[in-house]
Write an enzyme that holds these catalytic residues in place. Structure first.
Site, short mmCIF file in Angstrom:
data_model
loop_
_atom_site.label_atom_id
_atom_site.label_comp_id
_atom_site.label_asym_id
_atom_site.label_seq_id
_atom_site.Cartn_x
_atom_site.Cartn_y
_atom_site.Cartn_z
N GLU A 194 -29.57 38.09 72.60
CA GLU A 194 -29.89 38.76 73.87
C GLU A 194 -30.84 37.92 74.74
O GLU A 194 -30.76 37.95 75.96
CB GLU A 194 -30.44 40.19 73.63
CG GLU A 194 -31.79 40.25 72.96
CD GLU A 194 -32.04 41.56 72.21
OE1 GLU A 194 -31.11 42.35 71.98
OE2 GLU A 194 -33.21 41.78 71.82
N SER B 121 -6.54 24.39 86.71
CA SER B 121 -6.00 23.15 87.27
C SER B 121 -6.41 21.96 86.41
O SER B 121 -7.43 22.00 85.71
CB SER B 121 -6.53 22.95 88.68
OG SER B 121 -7.92 22.70 88.64
N HIS C 142 -30.81 48.46 64.15
CA HIS C 142 -31.41 47.14 64.34
C HIS C 142 -32.22 46.83 63.08
O HIS C 142 -32.80 47.74 62.48
CB HIS C 142 -32.35 47.22 65.55
CG HIS C 142 -32.64 45.90 66.22
ND1 HIS C 142 -32.01 44.72 65.90
CD2 HIS C 142 -33.51 45.59 67.23
CE1 HIS C 142 -32.48 43.76 66.68
NE2 HIS C 142 -33.38 44.25 67.49
N GLN D 185 -28.54 54.04 72.87
CA GLN D 185 -27.69 54.16 71.70
C GLN D 185 -27.52 55.64 71.29
O GLN D 185 -26.44 56.03 70.83
CB GLN D 185 -28.26 53.38 70.51
CG GLN D 185 -27.90 51.92 70.51
CD GLN D 185 -26.40 51.65 70.44
OE1 GLN D 185 -25.69 52.25 69.67
NE2 GLN D 185 -25.95 50.73 71.28
N1 LIG Z 1 -29.69 49.75 73.94
C1 LIG Z 1 -28.63 49.39 73.24
O1 LIG Z 1 -27.51 49.45 73.71
C2 LIG Z 1 -28.78 48.93 71.80
C3 LIG Z 1 -27.74 48.20 71.19
C4 LIG Z 1 -27.81 47.92 69.82
C5 LIG Z 1 -28.92 48.35 69.11
N2 LIG Z 1 -29.93 49.01 69.73
C6 LIG Z 1 -31.05 49.48 68.92
O2 LIG Z 1 -30.98 50.91 68.89
C7 LIG Z 1 -32.30 51.48 68.83
C8 LIG Z 1 -32.51 52.41 70.01
O3 LIG Z 1 -32.48 51.62 71.19
P1 LIG Z 1 -32.26 52.23 72.64
O4 LIG Z 1 -32.07 51.08 73.56
O5 LIG Z 1 -31.22 53.29 72.60
O6 LIG Z 1 -33.69 52.89 72.88
P2 LIG Z 1 -34.32 53.40 74.24
O7 LIG Z 1 -35.27 52.40 74.77
O8 LIG Z 1 -33.23 53.86 75.15
O9 LIG Z 1 -35.18 54.63 73.73
C9 LIG Z 1 -34.60 55.66 72.93
C10 LIG Z 1 -35.36 56.94 73.02
O10 LIG Z 1 -36.70 56.75 72.63
C11 LIG Z 1 -37.47 57.68 73.34
N3 LIG Z 1 -38.84 57.18 73.35
C12 LIG Z 1 -39.30 56.03 73.88
N4 LIG Z 1 -40.64 55.94 73.69
C13 LIG Z 1 -40.99 57.04 73.00
C14 LIG Z 1 -42.22 57.51 72.47
N5 LIG Z 1 -43.34 56.82 72.60
N6 LIG Z 1 -42.19 58.68 71.82
C15 LIG Z 1 -41.05 59.40 71.66
N7 LIG Z 1 -39.88 59.01 72.14
C16 LIG Z 1 -39.86 57.84 72.79
C17 LIG Z 1 -36.85 57.76 74.71
O11 LIG Z 1 -37.09 59.03 75.28
C18 LIG Z 1 -35.39 57.59 74.40
O12 LIG Z 1 -34.77 58.83 74.26
C19 LIG Z 1 -33.24 50.27 68.81
O13 LIG Z 1 -33.48 49.95 67.47
C20 LIG Z 1 -32.44 49.17 69.47
O14 LIG Z 1 -32.84 47.87 69.12
C21 LIG Z 1 -29.88 49.31 71.05
C1 LIG Z 2 -26.98 45.52 74.03
C2 LIG Z 2 -27.72 44.45 73.20
C3 LIG Z 2 -28.30 43.40 74.10
O1 LIG Z 2 -26.75 43.83 72.35
C4 LIG Z 2 -28.75 45.07 72.24
O2 LIG Z 2 -29.05 44.14 71.24
C5 LIG Z 2 -30.02 45.59 72.87
O3 LIG Z 2 -31.09 45.26 72.32
O4 LIG Z 2 -29.96 46.36 73.84
MG LIG Z 3 -31.01 43.94 70.69
MG LIG Z 4 -27.41 43.36 70.42
#
Ligand SMILES: NC(=O)c1ccc[n+]([C@@H]2O[C@H](COP(=O)([O-])OP(=O)(O)OC[C@H]3O[C@@H](n4cnc5c(N)ncnc54)[C@H](O)[C@@H]3O)[C@@H](O)[C@H]2O)c1
Ligand SMILES: CC(C)(O)[C@@H](O)C(=O)O
Ligand SMILES: [Mg+2]
Ligand SMILES: [Mg+2]
Length: 348
Positions: free
Chosen positions: A212, A270, A124, A41
C-alpha cells in the site's frame, strides 16, 4: 487444499470448488460471528456473511456514523447490532475490524471476553506481528487466525454483488480447538473471497504495508505527480497531462492488463509504444528499487507500524488527515481529474 503453480513455484490455495459455501455454512452453523467495527472492512464482511446465511452480529459504538450506517444496511439494534462489549460477549468468533490503532485501545475489553474455545479473527497481521508495540497477546485457549482481503472492503462488497470474488490471504496463528483451519476457511468463503491464499501473520503484514505504501497507493501517486508536473512544465494543458498520465491508464490500459497481463497489453500497442516502453521500464525499475528496498526495510524494522500507531492515536489525528487529503484533492492534477471524469460519456 489445492497446490497451484505460480510461475514455477507451488503454493497452497483453497478453492471454492473444494470448499463451497454450503460447507462454510455447515462449519459455522453453531457460531455467532461478531463483527467488531463498521468502517470499511466491517460492512463488506458483515453484509456478505449475512447474505450468505451466516449468523452474524455487529458490534459498534452507539451514536456514531458507523452505527447509523449499520442500521441503514439492515442490522437491527438489540437483535443483530450491539454496543461493542455486548457483541464481544455474544460472539463465539470475534472479527476484530476496528482500525489497527483502535484495536490497541480496545484490546483489554476484547481479551476479557475471549473465553476458551472462542476464536479471534483479524483482517491484518498487524496487531499480532507487532505485539510488542500493540500489546495484543491472545490467551492460549482461543483460536487466532486471519483472512485479509487483498483489496478494499468496498470492492469486497461490490464484487460479491456482481457474483465475483476478491482474493484473500489466510493464516492460522494459534489452533487451540483443533478446528482453526476449518473455521478460518469457512469464514474466508463466507465473507466473499474468491480464492484463499495461505500465508502467515508476518508475511501478510509485511507485504500489505509495503504494497500500500508502494505500487498500490504511495508509489503510484508519486509517479503520477512526477509525470504530470513534467508535462505541465513543458506547456501541456491540465487535461492533456491528466489524460496521458491517469485517465488512459485506468480506463484503457489497466483493464487490459487485468484481463491478459502486461505482456499482452505491450503486444497490442503500437510498435512505437512497444519500443519506448521496453527501453524505459527497466530504467524506472532501477531508479525506484532503492526506494522499495528502503520501504521494505522500514516495514520489517517496525518503523512503519510505529508511525501508524503514533499518528493514529493523536487527538488531532482526524484534522491532520483531512488537511493532507485536502492537499491531494485540491492539487491541480486531481481537480483536473474531477473534470475529466465528469466528461466520461457513461457519467452523463
Ligand atoms: N480498509 C480496507 O479496505 C482494509 C483492507 C484489508 C484489511 N483491512 C484491515 O481491516 C481492519 C479494519 O480496517 P478498516 O479500514 O475497516 O477500519 P476503519 O478505519 O474503517 O475503522 C473501523 C471501525 O473502527 C471504529 N473506530 C475507530 N477508532 C475507534 C476507537 N477509538 N474506538 C472505537 N471504535 C473506533 C470506527 O468507528 C469504524 O467503525 C484493519 O485491521 C485493517 O488493516 C482493511
Ligand atoms: C485496501 C488496502 C490498501 O489493500 C488495505 O491494505 C488497507 O490497508 O486499506
Ligand atoms: Mg493495509
Ligand atoms: Mg491491503
Amino acid at each position: 487444499m489445492a497446490k497451484l503453480n505460480f510461475g514455477g513455484v507451488e503454493e497452497n490455495v483453497v478453492t471454492r470448488e473444494e470448499f463451497p459455501l454450503e460447507k462454510a455454512q455447515e462449519v459455522l452453523k453453531n457460531e455467532v460471528v461478531a463483527v467488531i467495527g463498521y468502517g470499511v472492512q466491517g460492512p463488506g464482511q458483515a453484509l456478505n456473511q449475512k447474505d450468505n446465511g451466516i449468523n452474524v452480529i455487529v458490534g459498534q459504538r452507539k451514536n456514531s456514523k458507523s452505527w447509523d450506517k449499520a442500521v441503514a444496511d439492515g442490522f437491527v439494534p438489540g437483535e443483530t447490532l450491539f454496543e461493542i462489549e455486548e457483541a464481544l460477549e455474544k460472539g463465539t468468533i470475534i472479527c476484530y475490524l476496528l482500525s489497527d490503532a483502535a484495536q490497541i485501545e480496545y484490546w483489554p475489553k476484547v481479551k476479557q471476553h475471549l473465553t476458551p474455545g472462542k476464536a479471534l479473527y483479524f483482517s491484518h497481521g498487524f496487531g499480532i506481528t507487532f505485539n510488542e508495540r500493540t500489546g495484543i497477546v491472545p490467551p492460549a485457549d482461543v483460536d487466532v487466525f486471519l483472512v485479509a482481503p487483498k483489496g478494499s472492503g468496498t470492492s469486497l462488497r461490490r464484487m460479491f454483488l456482481q457474483d465475483r470474488g476478491l482474493n484473500s490471504s489466510f493464516a492460522v496463528y494459534q489452533d487451540a480447538t483443533g478446528k482453526a483451519k476449518e473455521r478460518v476457511t469457512a469464514l474466508g468463503i463466507a465473507i466473499g473471497s474468491g480464492y484463499l491464499f495461505e500465508t502467515d501473520f508476518k508475511k501478510e503484514v509485511y507485504s500489505d504495508l509495503a504494497g500500500e505504501r508502494g505500487t498500490l497507493m504511495g508509489a503510484v501517486q508519486g509517479i503520477f505527480a512526477a509525470q504530470y508536473d513534467v508535462l505541465r512544465k513543458n506547456g501541456h494543458s491540465p487535461s492533456e497531462a491528466f489524460n496521458e498520465t491517469v485517465e488512459e491508464l485506468t480506463q484503457s490500459l489497466m483493464p487490459l492488463v487485468a484481463e491478459n497481463g502486461m505482456d499482452w497489453m505491450y503486444a497490442n500497442c503500437s510498435t512505437t509504444a512497444q519500443r519506448g516502453a521496453l527501453d524505459w521500464w527497466k530504467r524506472f525499475r532501477d531508479a525506484t528499487s532503492p526506494l522499495f528496498e528502503e520501504l521494505y526495510d522500514n516495514v520489517a524494522k517496525g518503523n512503519e507500524a510505529q508511525r501508524s500507531i503514533d499518528s493514529n492515536s493523536k487527538p488531532d489525528y482526524r484534522e491532520k488527515l483531512e488537511a493532507e487529503l485536502t492537499e491531494l484533492r485540491e492539487s491541480e492534477m486531481w481537480k483536473a481529474g474531477k473534470t475529466v471524469r465528469s466528461l466520461r460519456p457513461e457519467n452523463n
